[in-house]
Design a protein around this motif. Structure first.
Motif, PDB file in Angstrom:
ATOM      1  N   TYR A 337       0.911  -1.146   0.073  1.00  0.00           N
ATOM      2  CA  TYR A 337       0.072   0.032  -0.018  1.00  0.00           C
ATOM      3  C   TYR A 337       0.782   1.197  -0.103  1.00  0.00           C
ATOM      4  CZ  TYR A 337      -4.301   2.417   0.906  1.00  0.00           C
ATOM      5  OH  TYR A 337      -5.427   3.240   0.941  1.00  0.00           O
ATOM      6  N   ARG A 338       0.600   2.265  -0.769  1.00  0.00           N
ATOM      7  CA  ARG A 338       1.468   3.378  -0.771  1.00  0.00           C
ATOM      8  C   ARG A 338       0.999   4.290   0.423  1.00  0.00           C
ATOM      9  NH1 ARG A 338       3.901   3.156  -5.278  1.00  0.00           N
ATOM     10  NH2 ARG A 338       4.765   5.560  -5.412  1.00  0.00           N
ATOM     11  N   LEU A 339       1.834   5.011   1.171  1.00  0.00           N
ATOM     12  CA  LEU A 339       1.603   5.775   2.079  1.00  0.00           C
ATOM     13  C   LEU A 339       2.573   7.079   1.844  1.00  0.00           C
ATOM     14  CD1 LEU A 339       2.510   3.741   5.513  1.00  0.00           C
ATOM     15  CD2 LEU A 339       0.100   4.383   4.372  1.00  0.00           C
ATOM     16  N   LEU A 340       1.846   8.232   2.083  1.00  0.00           N
ATOM     17  CA  LEU A 340       2.719   9.384   2.114  1.00  0.00           C
ATOM     18  C   LEU A 340       3.881   9.543   3.284  1.00  0.00           C
ATOM     19  CD1 LEU A 340       0.129  12.237   1.646  1.00  0.00           C
ATOM     20  CD2 LEU A 340       1.818  11.607   0.205  1.00  0.00           C
ATOM     21  N   ASP A 341       4.825  10.325   3.002  1.00  0.00           N
ATOM     22  CA  ASP A 341       5.953  10.342   3.906  1.00  0.00           C
ATOM     23  C   ASP A 341       6.413  11.897   3.641  1.00  0.00           C
ATOM     24  OD1 ASP A 341       7.754   9.800   5.888  1.00  0.00           O
ATOM     25  OD2 ASP A 341       8.691   7.993   4.976  1.00  0.00           O
ATOM     26  N   VAL A 342       7.280  12.241   4.545  1.00  0.00           N
ATOM     27  CA  VAL A 342       8.208  13.483   4.171  1.00  0.00           C
ATOM     28  C   VAL A 342       9.432  13.528   4.076  1.00  0.00           C
ATOM     29  CG1 VAL A 342       8.580  15.630   5.479  1.00  0.00           C
ATOM     30  CG2 VAL A 342       6.588  14.521   5.822  1.00  0.00           C
ATOM     31  N   THR A 343      10.041  13.614   2.989  1.00  0.00           N
ATOM     32  CA  THR A 343      11.617  13.686   2.641  1.00  0.00           C
ATOM     33  C   THR A 343      12.066  14.969   2.024  1.00  0.00           C
ATOM     34  OG1 THR A 343      10.952  11.001   1.993  1.00  0.00           O
ATOM     35  CG2 THR A 343      13.390  12.217   1.214  1.00  0.00           C
ATOM     36  N   ASP A 344      13.029  15.286   2.680  1.00  0.00           N
ATOM     37  CA  ASP A 344      13.646  16.545   2.228  1.00  0.00           C
ATOM     38  C   ASP A 344      12.705  17.883   2.105  1.00  0.00           C
ATOM     39  OD1 ASP A 344      16.188  15.469   2.146  1.00  0.00           O
ATOM     40  OD2 ASP A 344      15.839  14.592   0.060  1.00  0.00           O
ATOM     41  N   GLY A 345      11.898  18.070   2.954  1.00  0.00           N
ATOM     42  CA  GLY A 345      10.773  19.203   2.972  1.00  0.00           C
ATOM     43  C   GLY A 345       9.579  18.754   1.847  1.00  0.00           C
ATOM     44  N   ARG A 346       9.344  17.621   1.432  1.00  0.00           N
ATOM     45  CA  ARG A 346       8.422  17.573   0.557  1.00  0.00           C
ATOM     46  C   ARG A 346       7.750  16.023   0.796  1.00  0.00           C
ATOM     47  NH1 ARG A 346       9.966  15.600  -4.217  1.00  0.00           N
ATOM     48  NH2 ARG A 346      11.641  14.483  -3.669  1.00  0.00           N
ATOM     49  N   LEU A 347       6.285  16.124   0.339  1.00  0.00           N
ATOM     50  CA  LEU A 347       5.471  15.050   0.598  1.00  0.00           C
ATOM     51  C   LEU A 347       5.771  13.821  -0.483  1.00  0.00           C
ATOM     52  CD1 LEU A 347       2.147  16.644   1.655  1.00  0.00           C
ATOM     53  CD2 LEU A 347       3.876  15.592   3.189  1.00  0.00           C
TER      54      LEU A 347
END
Length: 475
Positions: A337-347
């Motif tokens: 399943y695809r989850l949202l995450d935060v990487t380098d200030g981006r979703l």
């Protein structure tokens, strides 16, 4: 018909009379419940005769009876949908096995935790709403509030029955604790954060019953799939009552919007100050209330990545929404399943095992359902010729749990700095000024058929009664 015996002290369809030990235990708990209701139930209401719906059977065609009842005399009880002797567990490692009629020892702690958490929400919402009757915008709305309150009380009974019947001393202690906690209490609060928020005005109440009771719909639907059959049967009946709570919320907000649009057209203005001066709630404030209640509610689904949620599913304790309609193996061992995450200030999106994303699966189903109702509110504006459109904020907005806890995200999904968040917070969430204005409109309207200036009347009354029916007799 699976009828309910109203000659008994505790109305039920679980043959309580045949289990004297359980009957005595629940009859000892009942006075404590009534004491809690007297202290924390709707303020000043105990002498009123209220036109309430009471369950008389759990069949789809005949489970409700309407009459004027004093709320302390309401016949709370224990109602399960009829059982199916051939029912099988529909998901997880035990898929295909006979549904459990007793608690499996290895799942005892998790089942108790699930039941206690669900049970704790029921008295909490009564406590949150206990003062609202003093400022009801109409007798019709007052009756709807009281109907919601008594049914939340009955949902508490539903969970307490399971605790007493299946969990021994631990269950009895947990049932007592459900009456000891208090919404918003510093020392002994309710378990979930949303149920410690205040519900200070009727716009908040309508938002709560639309958004937060909708969380109840999805949680109860997931539990109605449980391999523990008594829990599944209990929550299936609770869902019939939960539908009314969501109706109260959706129709209530719709009527607020309808009245605002009417005044906007009469005055030919969308100026917030002019609309407030005319005594209606401007659409920008309604949007901020949506943003708050929606974001607080989606936190109730828990962390987006959860080993507990994986355990509950694999163990057969808690399924997905409408599990039986899904076209997969119902085990999900190799699903992602695809989850949202935060990487380098981006979703960004990342793939995780679906079993660990079960909270997010349920949250996403909830989001789709919530958006459908907001679209129906927009139809009211469209019909009135008003260009403004309401929306739900991005799922990462104003989150306190999971990946986005503490991440500053605007309603449109942009990650923003603390500085921008502080500067624009009052654009996005209800300000103290907004809440004070809404509070200033609150005042009880108690004459049949009359409504506060800020809300439109409903199109039809309750149970085919006229809108100006005497839904509450103040005596």
């Amino acid at each position: 018909m699976s009828s309910i015996n109203y000659s008994e002290k505790i109305p039920n369809n679980v043959n309580l009379a045949d289990d004297r030990t359980l009957q005595r235990a629940l009859e000892q708990w009942q006075p404590n419940f009534l004491s809690w209701w007297g202290d924390m139930g709707p303020d000043g209401s105990h002498g009123y005769d209220v036109y309430l719906r009471t369950a008389v059977s759990v069949d789809a065609g005949g489970w409700a009876h309407f009459d004027h009842v004093k709320m302390p005399d309401y016949r709370w009880g224990i109602f399960l949908t009829p059982g199916d002797a051939d029912r099988r567990i529909g998901f997880g490692e035990h898929r295909g096995e006979p549904a459990w009629q007793e608690v499996p020892g290895e799942h005892r702690a998790n089942l108790r935790r699930i039941i206690v958490t669900q049970g704790d929400t029921e008295p909490a919402s009564v406590e949150q709403q206990r003062h609202l009757g003093l400022t009801a915008p109409s007798m019709y709305d007052l009756r709807n509030l009281f109907q919601v309150n008594v049914e939340e009380g009955r949902h508490l009974w539903a969970m307490v029955y399971l605790l007493h019947r299946y969990f021994g001393r631990d269950g009895r202690e947990e049932a007592e604790a459900l009456l000891d906690r208090r919404s918003g209490d510093d020392d002994n609060p309710r378990i979930l954060g949303a149920f410690n928020e205040r519900t200070p005005d009727w716009l908040s109440f309508f938002m709560f019953t639309y958004f937060t009771d909708r969380d109840g719909k999805f949680q109860l639907a997931a539990l109605s799939e449980s391999g523990f059959d008594p829990l599944a049967r209990t929550t299936k009946f609770m869902l019939t009552e939960e539908a009314h709570h969501m109706f109260v919320g959706e129709s209530g907000v719709s009527r607020v919007i309808q009245r605002t649009a009417q005044v906007m057209n009469e005055l030919k203005t969308d100026d917030v100050n002019k609309l407030r001066a005319a005594g209606v709630i401007d659409l920008e404030t309604i949007q901020r209330y949506i943003n708050f209640h929606y974001s607080v509610t989606i936190d109730l689904f828990g962390a987006d990545h959860s080993s507990n949620a994986a355990t509950f599913y694999s163990s057969g304790l808690k399924g997905r929404y409408e599990e039986g309609k899904r076209d997969d193996d119902h085990r999900l061992d190799n699903q992602t399943y695809r989850l949202l995450d935060v990487t380098d200030g981006r979703l960004v999106e990342r793939e995780v095992p679906m079993l660990n994303a079960m909270n997010e699966v349920l949250r996403d189903d909830y989001i789709k359902d919530s958006m459908a109702g907001v679209n129906r509110w927009n139809k009211v504006l469209e019909k009135a010729g008003v260009d403004f459109r309401l929306s739900v904020p991005h799922k990462a907005f104003n989150r306190q749990i999971g990946t986005f806890a503490g991440v500053r995200v605007a309603p449109d999904g942009r990650i923003v700095s603390d500085r921008e968040w502080q500067a624009r917070q009052n654009e996005w969430l209800p300000s103290a000024e907004d809440r004070a204005f809404v509070a200033s409109l609150m005042g009880r309207v108690a004459e049949p058929g009359k409504f506060a200036n800020w809300i439109a009347p409903p199109a039809i009354g309750i149970n085919r009664q006229p809108v100006d029916f005497e839904y509450v007799r103040f005596n």
